[in-house]
Design a protein around this motif. Structure first.
Motif, PDB file in Angstrom:
ATOM      1  N   ALA A 102      46.563  29.471  38.621  1.00 45.47           N
ATOM      2  CA  ALA A 102      46.424  29.297  40.067  1.00 45.47           C
ATOM      3  C   ALA A 102      45.235  28.397  40.357  1.00 45.47           C
ATOM      4  O   ALA A 102      44.342  28.247  39.527  1.00 45.47           O
ATOM      5  CB  ALA A 102      46.217  30.653  40.744  1.00 45.47           C
ATOM      6  N   HIS A 103      45.228  27.796  41.536  1.00 51.99           N
ATOM      7  CA  HIS A 103      44.026  27.114  41.994  1.00 51.99           C
ATOM      8  C   HIS A 103      43.019  28.197  42.352  1.00 51.99           C
ATOM      9  O   HIS A 103      43.399  29.284  42.815  1.00 51.99           O
ATOM     10  CB  HIS A 103      44.321  26.237  43.213  1.00 51.99           C
ATOM     11  CG  HIS A 103      45.149  25.041  42.874  1.00 51.99           C
ATOM     12  ND1 HIS A 103      44.701  24.030  42.053  1.00 51.99           N
ATOM     13  CD2 HIS A 103      46.409  24.693  43.234  1.00 51.99           C
ATOM     14  CE1 HIS A 103      45.643  23.115  41.923  1.00 51.99           C
ATOM     15  NE2 HIS A 103      46.695  23.488  42.621  1.00 51.99           N
ATOM     16  N   GLY A 104      41.736  27.930  42.129  1.00 50.71           N
ATOM     17  CA  GLY A 104      40.759  28.967  42.406  1.00 50.71           C
ATOM     18  C   GLY A 104      39.355  28.444  42.585  1.00 50.71           C
ATOM     19  O   GLY A 104      39.091  27.246  42.490  1.00 50.71           O
ATOM     20  N   ASP A 105      38.460  29.388  42.825  1.00 51.89           N
ATOM     21  CA  ASP A 105      37.031  29.126  42.953  1.00 51.89           C
ATOM     22  C   ASP A 105      36.306  30.418  42.589  1.00 51.89           C
ATOM     23  O   ASP A 105      36.941  31.418  42.264  1.00 51.89           O
ATOM     24  CB  ASP A 105      36.689  28.676  44.370  1.00 51.89           C
ATOM     25  CG  ASP A 105      35.459  27.775  44.404  1.00 51.89           C
ATOM     26  OD1 ASP A 105      34.692  27.757  43.409  1.00 51.89           O
ATOM     27  OD2 ASP A 105      35.245  27.081  45.404  1.00 51.89           O
ATOM     28  N   TYR A 106      34.988  30.425  42.709  1.00 52.23           N
ATOM     29  CA  TYR A 106      34.204  31.585  42.268  1.00 52.23           C
ATOM     30  C   TYR A 106      34.516  32.850  43.069  1.00 52.23           C
ATOM     31  O   TYR A 106      34.271  33.951  42.595  1.00 52.23           O
ATOM     32  CB  TYR A 106      32.702  31.286  42.343  1.00 52.23           C
ATOM     33  CG  TYR A 106      32.174  31.207  43.754  1.00 52.23           C
ATOM     34  CD1 TYR A 106      31.651  32.338  44.372  1.00 52.23           C
ATOM     35  CD2 TYR A 106      32.222  30.024  44.467  1.00 52.23           C
ATOM     36  CE1 TYR A 106      31.188  32.287  45.672  1.00 52.23           C
ATOM     37  CE2 TYR A 106      31.760  29.962  45.757  1.00 52.23           C
ATOM     38  CZ  TYR A 106      31.241  31.086  46.359  1.00 52.23           C
ATOM     39  OH  TYR A 106      30.790  31.036  47.655  1.00 52.23           O
ATOM     40  N   ASP A 107      35.089  32.712  44.263  1.00 51.02           N
ATOM     41  CA  ASP A 107      35.300  33.894  45.105  1.00 51.02           C
ATOM     42  C   ASP A 107      36.760  34.222  45.400  1.00 51.02           C
ATOM     43  O   ASP A 107      37.041  35.138  46.159  1.00 51.02           O
ATOM     44  CB  ASP A 107      34.530  33.763  46.411  1.00 51.02           C
ATOM     45  CG  ASP A 107      34.987  32.573  47.253  1.00 51.02           C
ATOM     46  OD1 ASP A 107      35.766  31.731  46.753  1.00 51.02           O
ATOM     47  OD2 ASP A 107      34.559  32.488  48.407  1.00 51.02           O
ATOM     48  N   GLY A 108      37.702  33.513  44.792  1.00 56.61           N
ATOM     49  CA  GLY A 108      39.099  33.827  45.046  1.00 56.61           C
ATOM     50  C   GLY A 108      40.036  32.820  44.400  1.00 56.61           C
ATOM     51  O   GLY A 108      39.597  31.822  43.837  1.00 56.61           O
ATOM     52  N   ILE A 109      41.328  33.125  44.459  1.00 61.34           N
ATOM     53  CA  ILE A 109      42.339  32.184  43.990  1.00 61.34           C
ATOM     54  C   ILE A 109      43.372  32.008  45.097  1.00 61.34           C
ATOM     55  O   ILE A 109      43.365  32.732  46.096  1.00 61.34           O
ATOM     56  CB  ILE A 109      43.033  32.654  42.690  1.00 61.34           C
ATOM     57  CG1 ILE A 109      43.868  33.911  42.938  1.00 61.34           C
ATOM     58  CG2 ILE A 109      42.044  32.824  41.564  1.00 61.34           C
ATOM     59  CD1 ILE A 109      44.846  34.213  41.813  1.00 61.34           C
ATOM     60  N   THR A 147      48.293  30.888  49.699  1.00 63.71           N
ATOM     61  CA  THR A 147      47.607  32.028  50.286  1.00 63.71           C
ATOM     62  C   THR A 147      46.376  32.410  49.473  1.00 63.71           C
ATOM     63  O   THR A 147      46.485  32.676  48.278  1.00 63.71           O
ATOM     64  CB  THR A 147      48.562  33.239  50.370  1.00 63.71           C
ATOM     65  OG1 THR A 147      49.681  32.879  51.183  1.00 63.71           O
ATOM     66  CG2 THR A 147      47.879  34.458  50.959  1.00 63.71           C
ATOM     67  N   ALA A 148      45.204  32.436  50.120  1.00 61.29           N
ATOM     68  CA  ALA A 148      43.969  32.851  49.448  1.00 61.29           C
ATOM     69  C   ALA A 148      43.985  34.363  49.261  1.00 61.29           C
ATOM     70  O   ALA A 148      44.333  35.102  50.176  1.00 61.29           O
ATOM     71  CB  ALA A 148      42.761  32.442  50.294  1.00 61.29           C
ATOM     72  N   VAL A 149      43.631  34.813  48.051  1.00 64.34           N
ATOM     73  CA  VAL A 149      43.570  36.248  47.781  1.00 64.34           C
ATOM     74  C   VAL A 149      42.273  36.577  47.053  1.00 64.34           C
ATOM     75  O   VAL A 149      41.718  35.752  46.327  1.00 64.34           O
ATOM     76  CB  VAL A 149      44.778  36.772  46.972  1.00 64.34           C
ATOM     77  CG1 VAL A 149      46.071  36.563  47.722  1.00 64.34           C
ATOM     78  CG2 VAL A 149      44.851  36.163  45.600  1.00 64.34           C
ATOM     79  N   ASP A 150      41.815  37.804  47.237  1.00 67.66           N
ATOM     80  CA  ASP A 150      40.622  38.277  46.528  1.00 67.66           C
ATOM     81  C   ASP A 150      41.058  38.995  45.250  1.00 67.66           C
ATOM     82  O   ASP A 150      42.250  39.117  44.950  1.00 67.66           O
ATOM     83  CB  ASP A 150      39.761  39.148  47.440  1.00 67.66           C
ATOM     84  CG  ASP A 150      40.437  40.446  47.861  1.00 67.66           C
ATOM     85  OD1 ASP A 150      41.514  40.801  47.329  1.00 67.66           O
ATOM     86  OD2 ASP A 150      39.892  41.132  48.738  1.00 67.66           O
ATOM     87  N   ALA A 151      40.081  39.466  44.499  1.00 67.06           N
ATOM     88  CA  ALA A 151      40.365  40.104  43.207  1.00 67.06           C
ATOM     89  C   ALA A 151      41.176  41.387  43.359  1.00 67.06           C
ATOM     90  O   ALA A 151      42.057  41.664  42.547  1.00 67.06           O
ATOM     91  CB  ALA A 151      39.054  40.385  42.476  1.00 67.06           C
TER      92      ALA A 151
END
Length: 196
Positions: A97-104, A109-113
């Motif tokens: 998935a595309h992502g960053d340090y705080d989510g993917i 749709t942005a989702v948290d862990a």
């Protein structure tokens, strides 16, 4: 889920949505029950992004955990094509998935862990193994945490993730660098669950 102002977290737990819908329909219509379920996801805020219930259902039922957009008009889809060629690593379940340090991003749709943990636990092909995140910066520590550590805590399994950008060539070879200029090499870091 994150509260939009202070970013404290909370979690709504329903262990069996099918049973909940069945019970709810005894006093309401099925359409009302499904509307409540859809509103839960559509109204769940992470930062300023709302969940798209269709993306969540696609993530649970898709044959592979490749959550990169397939929209050919989106340049990000090229990563989704290339990452399919990455060879699996023994003992790890790959999440692409595309992502960053705080989510993917699950498709768009942005989702948290915590939400990714719920999605993985609902998938038929996930059996509690360690996770390898093929998502940029998900192992990058910011303020003593990162997405990979939060996912490790949520699932209570080891999570391996890159601390910088992932670059994938056509043969599926992975590179981790700060940018496409291939400067400041990064690495995959293994995160172990921490008790919170």
């Amino acid at each position: 889920m994150f509260h939009p102002w202070c970013r404290c977290t909370f979690e709504i737990v329903v262990e069996d949505w099918d049973k909940w819908i069945e019970n709810y329909t005894k006093t309401h219509t099925r359409q009302q029950a499904e509307k409540v379920l859809n509103n839960f996801y559509e109204g769940a805020i992470i930062g300023t992004t709302s969940y798209n219930i269709d993306d969540i259902h696609r993530a649970i039922s898709s044959p592979k955990a490749n959550f990169v957009t397939t929209d050919l008009n989106n340049p990000g889809h090229l990563f989704g094509v290339a990452v399919e060629n990455v060879k699996p690593e023994k003992g790890y379940y790959d999440v692409k998935a595309h992502g960053d340090y705080d989510g993917i991003y699950i498709f768009e749709t942005a989702v948290d862990a915590n939400e990714l943990a719920r999605i993985l636990l609902a998938r038929k092909d996930y059996n509690g193994q360690s996770i390898r995140l093929l998502s940029c910066n998900t192992g990058k520590m910011v303020n003593d945490t990162c997405f990979a550590q939060e996912l490790s805590n949520a699932l209570m399994v080891n999570v391996k993730a890159p601390n910088k950008m992932i670059i994938v060539d056509d043969d599926g070879k992975l590179y981790v660098y700060e940018s496409l200029l291939l400067k400041e090499k990064g690495e995959f870091i293994e995160f172990k669950p921490k008790k919170i």
